[in-house]
Write a protein that holds these residues in place. Structure first.
Motif, PDB file in Angstrom:
ATOM      1  N   TRP A  38      -0.577 -12.172  -2.199  1.00  0.00           N
ATOM      2  CA  TRP A  38       0.384 -11.982  -1.190  1.00  0.00           C
ATOM      3  C   TRP A  38       1.616 -11.604  -1.779  1.00  0.00           C
ATOM      4  CZ3 TRP A  38       5.255 -14.330  -0.965  1.00  0.00           C
ATOM      5  CH2 TRP A  38       6.003 -13.667   0.544  1.00  0.00           C
ATOM      6  N   LYS A  39       1.995 -12.011  -3.031  1.00  0.00           N
ATOM      7  CA  LYS A  39       3.334 -11.545  -3.927  1.00  0.00           C
ATOM      8  C   LYS A  39       3.013 -10.026  -4.311  1.00  0.00           C
ATOM      9  CE  LYS A  39       6.703 -12.410  -7.355  1.00  0.00           C
ATOM     10  NZ  LYS A  39       6.921 -13.122  -8.555  1.00  0.00           N
ATOM     11  N   PRO A  45       4.020  -2.711  -1.280  1.00  0.00           N
ATOM     12  CA  PRO A  45       3.406  -2.304   0.307  1.00  0.00           C
ATOM     13  C   PRO A  45       2.745  -1.114   0.313  1.00  0.00           C
ATOM     14  CG  PRO A  45       5.877  -1.876   0.042  1.00  0.00           C
ATOM     15  CD  PRO A  45       5.383  -2.700  -1.280  1.00  0.00           C
ATOM     16  N   LYS A  46       3.016  -0.097  -0.340  1.00  0.00           N
ATOM     17  CA  LYS A  46       2.295   1.353   0.097  1.00  0.00           C
ATOM     18  C   LYS A  46       0.680   0.888  -0.523  1.00  0.00           C
ATOM     19  CE  LYS A  46       6.031   4.323   0.333  1.00  0.00           C
ATOM     20  NZ  LYS A  46       6.583   5.686  -0.166  1.00  0.00           N
ATOM     21  N   LYS A  47       0.740   0.710  -1.805  1.00  0.00           N
ATOM     22  CA  LYS A  47      -0.581   0.530  -2.520  1.00  0.00           C
ATOM     23  C   LYS A  47      -1.388  -0.725  -1.714  1.00  0.00           C
ATOM     24  CE  LYS A  47       0.891   1.751  -6.991  1.00  0.00           C
ATOM     25  NZ  LYS A  47       1.073   0.964  -8.645  1.00  0.00           N
ATOM     26  N   ALA A  48      -0.800  -1.625  -1.180  1.00  0.00           N
ATOM     27  CA  ALA A  48      -1.369  -2.691  -0.552  1.00  0.00           C
ATOM     28  C   ALA A  48      -1.858  -2.238   0.849  1.00  0.00           C
ATOM     29  CB  ALA A  48      -0.418  -4.148  -0.293  1.00  0.00           C
ATOM     30  N   LYS A  49      -1.332  -1.454   1.281  1.00  0.00           N
ATOM     31  CA  LYS A  49      -1.510  -0.862   2.749  1.00  0.00           C
ATOM     32  C   LYS A  49      -2.893   0.008   2.354  1.00  0.00           C
ATOM     33  CE  LYS A  49      -0.017   1.602   6.973  1.00  0.00           C
ATOM     34  NZ  LYS A  49       1.202   1.931   7.427  1.00  0.00           N
ATOM     35  N   LYS A  50      -2.825   0.894   1.623  1.00  0.00           N
ATOM     36  CA  LYS A  50      -3.922   1.817   1.141  1.00  0.00           C
ATOM     37  C   LYS A  50      -5.090   0.998   0.778  1.00  0.00           C
ATOM     38  CE  LYS A  50      -3.278   5.274  -1.172  1.00  0.00           C
ATOM     39  NZ  LYS A  50      -2.909   6.282  -2.495  1.00  0.00           N
ATOM     40  N   HIS A  51      -5.051   0.052   0.057  1.00  0.00           N
ATOM     41  CA  HIS A  51      -6.196  -1.022  -0.597  1.00  0.00           C
ATOM     42  C   HIS A  51      -6.630  -1.678   0.838  1.00  0.00           C
ATOM     43  CE1 HIS A  51      -8.434  -3.512  -2.876  1.00  0.00           C
ATOM     44  NE2 HIS A  51      -8.035  -4.775  -2.113  1.00  0.00           N
TER      45      HIS A  51
END
Length: 77
Positions: A38-39, A45-51
């Motif tokens: 989560w952290k 945020p950009k990498k997490a959204k893509k992932h």
């Protein structure tokens, strides 16, 4: 003989306490990994959204595969 029985009971209680501690450690470790993910997602945020999108697409592809003729005949049996 009584001393041996009480030692056996003490050993059994210690074993149960160790199992309980191990279980708590496993659940805490799982919670820690979840919080770390989560952290990371909040700080990237950009990498997490893509992932997430890539993971979601992969899952959707496996759930909505086209049904083949072999699978159709197997379902009717």
């Amino acid at each position: 003989m009584t001393a041996a029985q009480s030692a056996g009971s003490a050993a059994q209680a210690a074993s149960m306490a160790a199992q309980s501690a191990g279980s708590r450690a496993d659940s805490l470790e799982t919670r820690l990994r979840s919080l770390e993910r989560w952290k990371w997602a909040k700080t990237h945020p950009k990498k997490a959204k893509k992932h997430h999108a890539r993971h979601h697409a992969k899952r959707q592809a496996t759930l909505h595969r086209p049904v083949t003729a072999d699978q159709t005949s197997a379902q009717h049996m």
